[in-house]
Design an enzyme around this catalytic site. Structure first.
Site, PDB file in Angstrom:
ATOM      1  CE1 TYR A 172      -1.494  -9.882   6.944  1.00 37.72           C
ATOM      2  CE2 TYR A 172      -2.876  -8.864   5.272  1.00 37.72           C
ATOM      3  CZ  TYR A 172      -1.631  -9.106   5.807  1.00 37.72           C
ATOM      4  OH  TYR A 172      -0.528  -8.573   5.206  1.00 37.72           O
TER       5      TYR A 172
ATOM      6  CD  GLU B 152       0.173  -1.305   3.177  1.00 35.29           C
ATOM      7  OE1 GLU B 152       0.358  -2.271   2.412  1.00 35.29           O
ATOM      8  OE2 GLU B 152       0.302  -1.390   4.411  1.00 35.29           O
TER       9      GLU B 152
END
Ligand code: BES
Ligand code: ZN
Length: 642
Positions: A419, A308
């Protein structure tokens, strides 16, 4: 490293002020920086890229804020060849503007002593720079080493075009220090500017440099000179660089793709939904604060699915399936523009605040764009990943959301827990309090912590104040139970269990085949999406013979699949069940793809099948093309070099 004249000898380990101990107990266990004493605020970078030597050669200029007037500046480094360190005094730039230090003039530099600490195998070396009374800028002349863990230098044969070399960085978690001397902690944010000089060769005018920043042009810029500016403060792990033969195609007013010329059109087609993804995310979590959102498609050696980097997500080409079926990865990286890049985990021990939030948001975007059934399928596969991960964790404590990484490499502490358990926790909160309450709560979390770093404790306090104290759970729903999720191992009883009709149909079809009611060639797979295929393939190990796999392959051409998720899963099953017809494709896969998520299970499958010799043989050929991080993981798995 040899001692230069005027340079202090390396600090002894564990002495007073030893360079090998992090400063305070509450500090980041993965950084030598002491930002509470002297904090880096801005970094100016000026590099020449040398593909021949596989080095960045240049200067990092650091503007610092001094809280403790007698303290040195402490930086993180790993394998940097430091030539000289100088200090100077700079007037603060006018309020609100970002200094341009990449090629700063008008500063009088004074040579200073500096010392590198003992090399820690995980953390690298501390660099201590004593500061004279007024000094607030530090100039470090240095070069990176060819083996820098945060850079990968690719030969032309590793690119789609095959004509030019390629360079890219991957700094998360603690690799920025291998190419930039910095306070490499997610708790320290900096703005940056850069000037990158790229060698231009005849016929390669489209060789460009890109960074996680906005591009600037100066009238005086020569060919091959690129300038960047990142005005929003970001942690060092989000500083990113790529150099190669790349072309751009716009997706919308504020979005686009960068890719090698022959990949560009395919990438633009695959990512056509990016603008809509941005709109959905903004409607839920507030404005996109980074101006542009571009995606750079890297060569297949890239060790991750996506990264990202702000304004410029880095992505593997293995998500270019042609049918947009794997774009939830882009939703994921885009979601980090809020969770991670805007509001950042203070240390890697709270990675779930980055990744758990991001998976949760990713699924909200997928639901909005592609419908609830699709989001549910992805959630279901995620839950499977989580259960599998919980079953194979080496350290039981890693089954908590807040993990203890003291003395450990954050790359090794990486698991699906952050996650998927993280996302499940948020989903439970959503189901307990309802979206009407929960969505504004999450938005407030981002708004109130924008451009800062946060830890689990802060989240717990915020949860208590902004949700638990002001709202009640819906009837028959559990109240928030942060301790059970964040500080307890495993998944709490009664956690959400995603279900999916589409997956139930897969189970039924597979069942009918496994029980012999329906021949494999007649299995009903009409309209199956790649996620349904994945769900089916995951269930095959131990239930089918190599002969069955041949029948599957004959009917569904799985060895020839152009979808890398399906292909990787299929190859793993094939190796596991001794279906030799996958071997040729497997070898080609291992020699071209560097994505760790695919490589680890495939090499593990070879080992489990008693094929260590094959694994070693392929690895010997493939290793040089893998990223240093991937090499590190696979060296460990295969006992390479021991
Ligand atoms: N930020 C991560 C990649 C990462 C995490 C790099 C930790 C180094 C250390 C990125 O956002 C990510 O999670 N990528 C995933 C894809 C995602 C869809 C789960 C990947 O690369 O597989
Ligand atoms: Zn992520």
């Amino acid at each position: 490293m040899a001692c230069k004249p005027g340079q202090a000898p390396p600090t002894e380990p564990n002495g007073a002020g030893a360079a090998s101990t992090a400063s305070t107990a509450s500090a980041d266990p993965h950084s030598f920086g002491r930002p509470d004493q002297v904090r880096v605020q801005h970094i100016g970078l000026d590099w020449t890229v040398s593909f021949e030597d596989q080095r960045l050669v240049g200067v990092a200029t650091l503007w610092v804020e001094r809280t403790d007037p007698s303290a040195s500046l402490w930086l993180d480094t790993r394998d940097l060849a430091i030539e000289a360190v100088k200090t100077g005094v700079m007037a603060a730039p006018p309020g609100g503007t970002v200094p341009h230090l990449a090629d700063a003039s008008g500063i009088t530099w004074t040579d200073t002593t500096w010392s590198l600490g003992t090399r820690d195998p995980i953390l690298g070396q501390a660099l201590e720079i004593p500061l004279a009374a007024e000094a607030n800028v530090v100039r470090i002349e240095y070069a990176t080493q060819p083996g820098a863990t945060g850079l990968q230098w690719l030969g032309p044969e590793q690119t789609a075009e095959g004509t030019d070399p390629f360079l890219y960085s991957q700094s998360q978690a603690i690799h920025a220090r291998s190419w930039i001397p910095c306070q490499d902690s997610p708790g320290v944010r900096v703005t940056y500017d850069a000037r990158v000089q790229v060698p231009q060769t005849e016929g390669a005018e489209d060789r460009v440099a890109l960074m996680s920043a906005s591009r600037r042009t100066d009238p005086g810029d020569a060919a091959g000179q690129f300038r960047f500016e990142m005005p929003q403060p970001i942690p060092a792990y989000l500083i990113a660089l790529a150099v190669g033969r790349l072309e751009f195609e716009a997706l919308g007013d504020r979005s686009g793709v960068w890719a090698e010329p022959s990949v560009r059109a395919k990438a633009a087609h695959e990512f056509a939904d990016v603008e809509r993804m941005m709109t959905v995310a903004e409607s839920l979590y507030g404005p996109y604060r980074w101006e542009r959102y571009d995606v750079l498609v890297l060569p297949p050696a890239f060790p991750f699915g996506g990264m990202e980097n702000p304004r410029l997500t880095f992505a593997t080409p293995t998500i270019l399936a042609g049918d947009r079926s794997l774009v939830s990865l882009i939703a994921h990286e885009l979601a980090h523009s809020w969770s991670g890049n805007l509001v950042t985990n203070t240390t890697w021990e709270d990675l779930w605040l980055n990744e758990g939030f991001t998976v949760y948001i990713e699924r909200r975007i997928v639901e909005e764009l592609f419908g609830e059934p699709q989001a549910q399928m992805e959630a279901m596969l995620g839950r499977q990943d989580l259960e599998e991960e919980l079953g194979r964790l080496e350290f039981p404590g890693d089954a908590r959301l807040h993990v203890d990484l003291e003395g450990r490499d954050p790359d090794e502490g990486l698991s699906d827990v952050a996650y998927e358990k993280g996302a499940l926790f948020l989903r439970e909160l959503e189901e307990s309090y309802g979206r009407d309450v929960f969505d504004p709560f999450v938005r407030a979390w981002f708004d109130q912590h924008a451009f800062t770093s946060v830890d689990s404790e802060q989240f717990e306090a915020f949860l208590d104040r902004e949700l638990v104290k002001v709202a009640s759970p819906l009837p028959e729903r559990t109240a928030a139970r942060p301790k059970d999720w964040i500080h307890t191992e495993g998944v709490p009883q009664g956690a959400p269990q995603p279900t999916s009709d589409a997956m139930d149909r897969v189970d039924a079809a597979l069942q009918s085949v496994l029980t012999g009611k329906v021949p494999i060639a007649k299995m009903s797979t009409d309209g199956w999406t790649p996620h349904q295929w994945l769900h089916m393939l995951r269930q095959l190990p131990g239930k089918v013979s190599a002969k069955d796999l041949a029948a599957f392959d004959e009917t569904f051409s799985l060895t020839a699949s152009g979808n890398y998720e399906i292909l990787a899963q299929w190859l793993e099953v094939g190796v596991g069940e001794g279906y030799a017809a996958v071997d040729e494709r497997l070898e080609r896969f291992l020699l071209t793809v560097g994505r760790r998520k695919f490589l680890m299970p495939l090499y593990e499958a070879l080992l489990a099948a008693g094929r260590k010799a094959d694994a070693d043989r392929i690895y010997a050929k493939a290793r040089a093309g893998y990223h240093p991080i991937t090499q590190h993981s696979l060296d460990g798995l295969l006992g390479y070099g021991t």
